[in-house]
Design a protein around this motif. Structure first.
Motif, PDB file in Angstrom:
ATOM      1  N   GLY A 110     -39.933  -7.240  39.959  1.00 20.16           N
ATOM      2  CA  GLY A 110     -41.257  -7.834  39.758  1.00 20.16           C
ATOM      3  C   GLY A 110     -42.293  -6.780  39.397  1.00 20.16           C
ATOM      4  O   GLY A 110     -42.000  -5.761  38.776  1.00 20.16           O
ATOM      5  N   LEU A 111     -43.536  -7.007  39.814  1.00 14.96           N
ATOM      6  CA  LEU A 111     -44.611  -6.050  39.551  1.00 14.96           C
ATOM      7  C   LEU A 111     -44.496  -4.870  40.507  1.00 14.96           C
ATOM      8  O   LEU A 111     -44.392  -5.055  41.719  1.00 14.96           O
ATOM      9  CB  LEU A 111     -45.978  -6.723  39.718  1.00 14.96           C
ATOM     10  CG  LEU A 111     -46.350  -7.764  38.660  1.00 14.96           C
ATOM     11  CD1 LEU A 111     -47.686  -8.411  39.005  1.00 14.96           C
ATOM     12  CD2 LEU A 111     -46.423  -7.126  37.276  1.00 14.96           C
ATOM     13  N   VAL A 112     -44.526  -3.668  39.965  1.00 18.31           N
ATOM     14  CA  VAL A 112     -44.404  -2.464  40.782  1.00 18.31           C
ATOM     15  C   VAL A 112     -45.538  -1.506  40.420  1.00 18.31           C
ATOM     16  O   VAL A 112     -46.075  -1.538  39.312  1.00 18.31           O
ATOM     17  CB  VAL A 112     -43.038  -1.771  40.568  1.00 18.31           C
ATOM     18  CG1 VAL A 112     -41.914  -2.669  41.007  1.00 18.31           C
ATOM     19  CG2 VAL A 112     -42.859  -1.382  39.106  1.00 18.31           C
ATOM     20  N   GLU A 113     -45.900  -0.653  41.373  1.00 21.24           N
ATOM     21  CA  GLU A 113     -46.946   0.350  41.168  1.00 21.24           C
ATOM     22  C   GLU A 113     -46.303   1.731  41.053  1.00 21.24           C
ATOM     23  O   GLU A 113     -45.471   2.100  41.888  1.00 21.24           O
ATOM     24  CB  GLU A 113     -47.928   0.357  42.336  1.00 21.24           C
ATOM     25  CG  GLU A 113     -48.812  -0.864  42.422  1.00 21.24           C
ATOM     26  CD  GLU A 113     -49.843  -0.722  43.531  1.00 21.24           C
ATOM     27  OE1 GLU A 113     -49.659   0.152  44.407  1.00 21.24           O
ATOM     28  OE2 GLU A 113     -50.823  -1.483  43.532  1.00 21.24           O
ATOM     29  N   ILE A 114     -46.670   2.487  40.036  1.00 22.62           N
ATOM     30  CA  ILE A 114     -46.145   3.842  39.899  1.00 22.62           C
ATOM     31  C   ILE A 114     -47.293   4.794  39.568  1.00 22.62           C
ATOM     32  O   ILE A 114     -48.341   4.385  39.082  1.00 22.62           O
ATOM     33  CB  ILE A 114     -45.053   3.951  38.822  1.00 22.62           C
ATOM     34  CG1 ILE A 114     -45.640   3.714  37.421  1.00 22.62           C
ATOM     35  CG2 ILE A 114     -43.912   3.000  39.085  1.00 22.62           C
ATOM     36  CD1 ILE A 114     -44.640   4.005  36.315  1.00 22.62           C
ATOM     37  N   ARG A 115     -47.066   6.049  39.868  1.00 24.99           N
ATOM     38  CA  ARG A 115     -47.984   7.135  39.520  1.00 24.99           C
ATOM     39  C   ARG A 115     -47.192   8.175  38.730  1.00 24.99           C
ATOM     40  O   ARG A 115     -45.963   8.217  38.804  1.00 24.99           O
ATOM     41  CB  ARG A 115     -48.564   7.798  40.778  1.00 24.99           C
ATOM     42  CG  ARG A 115     -49.496   6.922  41.595  1.00 24.99           C
ATOM     43  CD  ARG A 115     -49.909   7.671  42.863  1.00 24.99           C
ATOM     44  NE  ARG A 115     -50.802   6.911  43.713  1.00 24.99           N
ATOM     45  CZ  ARG A 115     -52.123   6.982  43.667  1.00 24.99           C
ATOM     46  NH1 ARG A 115     -52.700   7.804  42.796  1.00 24.99           N
ATOM     47  NH2 ARG A 115     -52.867   6.264  44.473  1.00 24.99           N
ATOM     48  N   ALA A 116     -47.915   9.019  38.006  1.00 17.87           N
ATOM     49  CA  ALA A 116     -47.255  10.078  37.243  1.00 17.87           C
ATOM     50  C   ALA A 116     -48.199  11.265  37.115  1.00 17.87           C
ATOM     51  O   ALA A 116     -49.426  11.104  37.163  1.00 17.87           O
ATOM     52  CB  ALA A 116     -46.842   9.582  35.863  1.00 17.87           C
ATOM     53  N   PHE A 117     -47.630  12.458  36.990  1.00 16.25           N
ATOM     54  CA  PHE A 117     -48.433  13.650  36.742  1.00 16.25           C
ATOM     55  C   PHE A 117     -47.581  14.669  36.003  1.00 16.25           C
ATOM     56  O   PHE A 117     -46.344  14.548  35.944  1.00 16.25           O
ATOM     57  CB  PHE A 117     -48.998  14.242  38.040  1.00 16.25           C
ATOM     58  CG  PHE A 117     -47.945  14.725  39.003  1.00 16.25           C
ATOM     59  CD1 PHE A 117     -47.427  16.011  38.912  1.00 16.25           C
ATOM     60  CD2 PHE A 117     -47.479  13.903  40.016  1.00 16.25           C
ATOM     61  CE1 PHE A 117     -46.461  16.457  39.796  1.00 16.25           C
ATOM     62  CE2 PHE A 117     -46.506  14.333  40.908  1.00 16.25           C
ATOM     63  CZ  PHE A 117     -46.002  15.617  40.788  1.00 16.25           C
ATOM     64  N   GLY A 118     -48.249  15.662  35.424  1.00 16.99           N
ATOM     65  CA  GLY A 118     -47.539  16.686  34.678  1.00 16.99           C
ATOM     66  C   GLY A 118     -48.495  17.710  34.101  1.00 16.99           C
ATOM     67  O   GLY A 118     -49.618  17.887  34.595  1.00 16.99           O
ATOM     68  N   THR A 119     -48.073  18.406  33.052  1.00 16.15           N
ATOM     69  CA  THR A 119     -48.874  19.439  32.399  1.00 16.15           C
ATOM     70  C   THR A 119     -48.840  19.235  30.888  1.00 16.15           C
ATOM     71  O   THR A 119     -47.987  18.513  30.363  1.00 16.15           O
ATOM     72  CB  THR A 119     -48.352  20.845  32.732  1.00 16.15           C
ATOM     73  OG1 THR A 119     -47.001  20.960  32.265  1.00 16.15           O
ATOM     74  CG2 THR A 119     -48.394  21.109  34.224  1.00 16.15           C
ATOM     75  N   TYR A 120     -49.780  19.869  30.212  1.00 15.90           N
ATOM     76  CA  TYR A 120     -49.795  19.833  28.756  1.00 15.90           C
ATOM     77  C   TYR A 120     -50.402  21.127  28.228  1.00 15.90           C
ATOM     78  O   TYR A 120     -51.081  21.857  28.965  1.00 15.90           O
ATOM     79  CB  TYR A 120     -50.573  18.623  28.234  1.00 15.90           C
ATOM     80  CG  TYR A 120     -52.058  18.641  28.520  1.00 15.90           C
ATOM     81  CD1 TYR A 120     -52.975  19.047  27.558  1.00 15.90           C
ATOM     82  CD2 TYR A 120     -52.555  18.250  29.763  1.00 15.90           C
ATOM     83  CE1 TYR A 120     -54.343  19.062  27.818  1.00 15.90           C
ATOM     84  CE2 TYR A 120     -53.902  18.259  30.035  1.00 15.90           C
ATOM     85  CZ  TYR A 120     -54.801  18.666  29.059  1.00 15.90           C
ATOM     86  OH  TYR A 120     -56.148  18.685  29.313  1.00 15.90           O
ATOM     87  N   SER A 121     -50.143  21.443  26.965  1.00 17.18           N
ATOM     88  CA  SER A 121     -50.681  22.628  26.299  1.00 17.18           C
ATOM     89  C   SER A 121     -51.320  22.199  24.986  1.00 17.18           C
ATOM     90  O   SER A 121     -50.805  21.309  24.308  1.00 17.18           O
ATOM     91  CB  SER A 121     -49.571  23.646  26.023  1.00 17.18           C
ATOM     92  OG  SER A 121     -48.911  24.019  27.217  1.00 17.18           O
ATOM     93  N   PHE A 122     -52.431  22.856  24.635  1.00 12.92           N
ATOM     94  CA  PHE A 122     -53.102  22.512  23.388  1.00 12.92           C
ATOM     95  C   PHE A 122     -53.730  23.751  22.772  1.00 12.92           C
ATOM     96  O   PHE A 122     -53.896  24.779  23.411  1.00 12.92           O
ATOM     97  CB  PHE A 122     -54.178  21.438  23.638  1.00 12.92           C
ATOM     98  CG  PHE A 122     -55.394  21.943  24.364  1.00 12.92           C
ATOM     99  CD1 PHE A 122     -56.515  22.390  23.661  1.00 12.92           C
ATOM    100  CD2 PHE A 122     -55.438  21.980  25.751  1.00 12.92           C
ATOM    101  CE1 PHE A 122     -57.640  22.855  24.322  1.00 12.92           C
ATOM    102  CE2 PHE A 122     -56.555  22.450  26.434  1.00 12.92           C
ATOM    103  CZ  PHE A 122     -57.667  22.883  25.711  1.00 12.92           C
ATOM    104  N   ARG A 123     -54.077  23.642  21.503  1.00 16.24           N
ATOM    105  CA  ARG A 123     -54.828  24.671  20.809  1.00 16.24           C
ATOM    106  C   ARG A 123     -55.764  24.000  19.813  1.00 16.24           C
ATOM    107  O   ARG A 123     -55.554  22.839  19.432  1.00 16.24           O
ATOM    108  CB  ARG A 123     -53.906  25.660  20.104  1.00 16.24           C
ATOM    109  CG  ARG A 123     -53.204  25.093  18.907  1.00 16.24           C
ATOM    110  CD  ARG A 123     -52.510  26.182  18.080  1.00 16.24           C
ATOM    111  NE  ARG A 123     -51.296  26.681  18.708  1.00 16.24           N
ATOM    112  CZ  ARG A 123     -51.162  27.933  19.121  1.00 16.24           C
ATOM    113  NH1 ARG A 123     -52.169  28.778  18.984  1.00 16.24           N
ATOM    114  NH2 ARG A 123     -50.030  28.336  19.651  1.00 16.24           N
ATOM    115  N   ILE A 124     -56.786  24.728  19.389  1.00 18.35           N
ATOM    116  CA  ILE A 124     -57.726  24.208  18.399  1.00 18.35           C
ATOM    117  C   ILE A 124     -57.100  24.405  17.015  1.00 18.35           C
ATOM    118  O   ILE A 124     -56.847  25.539  16.605  1.00 18.35           O
ATOM    119  CB  ILE A 124     -59.088  24.911  18.485  1.00 18.35           C
ATOM    120  CG1 ILE A 124     -59.646  24.826  19.911  1.00 18.35           C
ATOM    121  CG2 ILE A 124     -60.062  24.291  17.496  1.00 18.35           C
ATOM    122  CD1 ILE A 124     -59.783  23.415  20.441  1.00 18.35           C
TER     123      ILE A 124
END
Length: 378
Positions: free
Chosen positions: A126-140
């Protein structure tokens, strides 16, 4: 003397020969080169180091962008900067422009995460609740677009200022992507690499609109409530287990426990009885067909009776709604107490369409009038 020093100090600020920027921080993305009245001396030197881009803004408009290198600034290589003012003291004519140094190095290990859990629909849970996290990298990737669209007139623009915007963008696109993936809930934690690559592809155009390149995107963890984790573990175990072998294993464990019973003669007898019953149950599961489950001898019992006949089940219509299934006897009771009548539509397995009760052969007995004819006279 004081007037001379004041003029000397003013001139030293107005005519800058070298324009450069050394970043003393780890989080500055854009730095505006400050000088008196934004005046740059004609033939001044511009030094742009690796990992930098210099953006010139003239009267609020993008004038030019310089990549790494050393440049001599004059009206010949800056034709766009046409607003020149003569200097009455005879020095080379200065021009006005704002110079922004943009840090184009890779900004790594930037954090993102869902502040609140979001809902997903799963076919089994059925309906479930989840969370997520992590990292990212960027440049201009496009310094001019970034300065015009994001930085504006900010003299010292840091990664913290843009990260709040990027995190909101990431969470929004991540939630949409995960919802559209429609994966079984237990696969989200097991496929973070594939999901990370998909999310990066989806988010890259959004970053590019403001001159940013999303170089890396990682999902480090997808979490869910502990109760849901337990359900998923139990479900996955049951899905993989051989239920026959599991029953045999439990029976063997029960026999072992009974054999260890040291509760006296009565307890020993009870343990032996339980052990015999359990052994017989295990034998029934493991012995080949036709052999005695305990001793391996051929069965001498009479043939097993045939299975009980299955009851025919009927569905019936009541107030425009489907009801049932019910047995023949129950259907007869409903007719007798006038819950249904001869025109009521009924259906059973094997019938192509719903049919009025009066037209079903085995139900015509409900209608009466089936009294036998008189006995013949002698």
């Amino acid at each position: 003397m004081d007037i001379f020093n004041e003029i000397k100090n003013k001139l030293s600020h107005e005519f800058i020969d070298i324009i450069e920027w050394l970043d003393p921080t780890n989080d500055t993305i854009v730095h505006r080169f400050e000088r008196y009245q934004n005046e740059i001396k004609n033939n001044a030197k511009l030094i742009v180091r690796e990992g930098q881009t210099a953006v010139f803004i003239n009267e609020g408009q993008l004038a030019d962008v310089f990549k790494p290198g050393t440049y001599t600034l004059n009206t010949k290589n800056l034709p766009i900067l046409t607003t020149l003012k003569g200097w009455k003291y005879g020095f080379d004519s200065p021009f006005k422009a704002e110079v922004y140094f943009v840090n184009t190095r890779l900004f790594t290990d930037e954090k993102w995460g869902t502040k609140n859990p979001f809902m997903l629909s799963d076919d089994r849970f059925g309906l479930v609740e989840i969370r997520a996290f992590g990292t990212y990298s960027f440049r201009i990737s496009d310094a001019g677009k970034f300065v015009v669209d994001v930085v504006g007139t900010d003299a010292n623009f840091t990664s913290y200022e843009i990260n709040e915007h990027l995190k909101s963008l990431i969470v929004t696109r991540f939630t949409d992507t995960v919802g559209e993936a429609n994966l079984p809930i237990e696969l989200y934690a097991a496929n973070t690499s594939e999901l990370s690559e998909t999310c990066q592809e989806v988010m890259q155009p959004e970053f590019g609109r403001v001159g940013i390149a999303l170089e890396r995107f990682y999902i480090e963890n997808v979490s869910m409530p502990e109760e849901l984790k337990k359900e998923i573990f139990e479900y996955s175990r049951l899905d993989k287990l051989d239920m026959v072998k599991l029953s045999q294993f439990k029976a063997a464990k029960a026999m072992e426990a009974a054999a260890k019973n040291e509760g006296g003669t009565a307890g020993a007898g009870m343990g032996m009885g339980m052990g015999f019953v359990l052994a017989q149950q295990m034998g029934n599961m493991m012995a080949p067909q036709g052999q005695n489950p305990v001793f391996g001898a051929q069965k001498t019992d009479a043939p097993a009776p045939p299975p009980m006949p299955a009851h025919t089940m009927y569905y019936y219509g009541l107030n425009g709604q489907q009801s049932g299934p019910v047995t023949f006897d129950r259907l007869k009771e409903l007719f007798a107490n006038r819950t249904i009548n001869r025109e009521t539509l009924v259906w059973k397995q094997g019938m192509q369409n719903w049919t009025a009760l009066k037209d079903v052969d085995e139900l015509k007995s409900f209608l009466g009038g089936n009294t036998p004819p008189p006995l013949p006279t002698a």
